[in-house]
Design an enzyme around this catalytic site. Sequence first.
Site, short mmCIF file in Angstrom:
data_model
loop_
_atom_site.label_atom_id
_atom_site.label_comp_id
_atom_site.label_asym_id
_atom_site.label_seq_id
_atom_site.Cartn_x
_atom_site.Cartn_y
_atom_site.Cartn_z
N ARG A 135 -13.32 30.82 46.88
CA ARG A 135 -13.24 29.69 47.81
C ARG A 135 -13.02 28.35 47.10
NH1 ARG A 135 -18.06 27.39 50.64
NH2 ARG A 135 -19.17 29.20 49.83
N ASN A 171 -13.31 7.02 1.61
CA ASN A 171 -12.32 6.13 2.22
C ASN A 171 -12.01 6.62 3.63
OD1 ASN A 171 -10.12 4.07 2.30
ND2 ASN A 171 -8.83 5.90 2.32
N GLN A 172 -11.71 7.90 3.75
CA GLN A 172 -11.50 8.50 5.07
C GLN A 172 -12.87 8.94 5.61
OE1 GLN A 172 -8.49 11.57 5.00
NE2 GLN A 172 -7.15 10.37 3.67
N TYR A 206 0.82 -1.20 0.00
CA TYR A 206 0.00 0.00 0.00
C TYR A 206 0.86 1.27 0.00
CZ TYR A 206 -2.73 3.94 1.48
OH TYR A 206 -3.29 5.18 1.53
N GLY A 226 -5.25 5.61 -0.49
CA GLY A 226 -6.64 5.71 -0.05
C GLY A 226 -7.58 4.93 -0.94
#
Length: 506
Positions: free
Chosen positions: A289, A421-422, A51, A58
């Site tokens: 406080r 893809n993403q 890849y 992608g």
Amino acid sequence: MTVTINDQFIPFENVANATSVLLDSGALFKERIAAAEALLLKEISGGNPIYGVTTGYGDSGKNYLVYEDARTLQVNLYRFHGCGVGEILSEKEIFNIVLVRLISISKGYSGVSMELLEALLKLLEHGILPAIPSKGSVGASGDLTPLSYIAATLAGEREVLYRGALRSSAEVLAECGLSPYTFKPKEALAIMNGTSVMTGILVVQLENFEKLLRGLESFSAGLFEAMEADTTALEPFVHQVKPFEGQIKCASNLRQKLEGATLVHDRLTRYQSFFDAEHHNIQDRYSIRCIPQILGVAWDNLAIAKKWVETEINSVSDNPLINCDEQIIYTGCNFYGGYMAHSADTLKICLANMADLLDKQFAVLVDDKFNRGLGENLKLSKEHYHHGFKAMQISLSSLSADVMMRMLPSSAFSRSTESMNQDKVSMGTTGALGLKGGIEEFASMLAIAMLGIAQAMDIRGLENFSPFAQSLYTKIRAVSAPLIEDRRLDGDIITLREMLLRGELV
């Protein structure tokens, strides 16, 4: 500090304070790098699709390329990602980004060559910083677009920051006697396919966050004195029975800063003066406080964020991964910046709470209905045509809204992109930039507040304050005179803001 890079763990503080970098010169380190590169080349020569090396990226990963096209693929990877927008990141952020990327691909799992590591090192040695635009990343698969500016710089393309000027990469490389780098298979991908931009930004911003948190504690300690507050809420027993580390730390910090204070009350004197002091309630407002309970959360979340960023620094965040021990190449998702995104998002929420607290504290300090005799708008002049800190409160309050509007979690705004893809991304760099923007705004808020607490010391009488408060006052008054007649204060705010970000008012 000089950071030496090999496959060993590097602490957060070393990266945060790094000014120079060395590569391990030992044979074992070089052999580890060479072995991963050799395994990658073996798989490629065997015709196996790898890849991003012999396939497209992608959604285009279905496209196979022969070995001869692999180098062209690497060049085109950084070229088509040359679409970043937004202002250029700071020099320190860019230095961190290159350093973090170098650390990651030096672990021996990225399949890169020693030549690439040495080329990145030379950028840092010569002070050649890729001009990286701030926007254009969704944080998976890594910070592709901004990191492409590092790859382009190595190849002699685009622009760099060099000695404070924006210049052509090719010109600066030639001036420094460096040749443009030619990428081997996977090397441009190894540079770009990671989380180093969000991580490098967060290293700077976590340091800034801590400086401002300490600065807010300094202001709060001064507020205790100026408001003649009760220190019972800071006593160790109170926090021992609710033992959150950050809460205990904050209470301890405040007690140390209040050593020698004479204007504050303890539990006995508050009880004894209860029937005599008209303007003293038996307890102080929550914005005074409850400071340890409020800021303790920020301290604890900062510690978590530092741990996560430190882990990310020492992680291999590209894809695919080369395992020489098993002789296997793995594909995965270590480029996903989820931990960095959530670190930024959590600190944005903490910062929003800090801004809200400071807005409330300053409102009490300047309002003569609540400030226990400090007068209207902290005025030193009795003339009715002078206005003291009236407009300063407006600016501070406006900034608090700006900080709080940034607290939306960037990680929840994942966008589907790159042909689906993403389809789930981290938005980690967006989160880091959001935190950066909030920090810049909060620093201006705190600068206004510091000017106000110095003014309150003038009103109460500096001699009545603790040694720490007097030291703080001296630093502030060295750059900003007491406000008597109305005058512009924007320059004073900027000066104090820079002092805060340098950690000088803690």
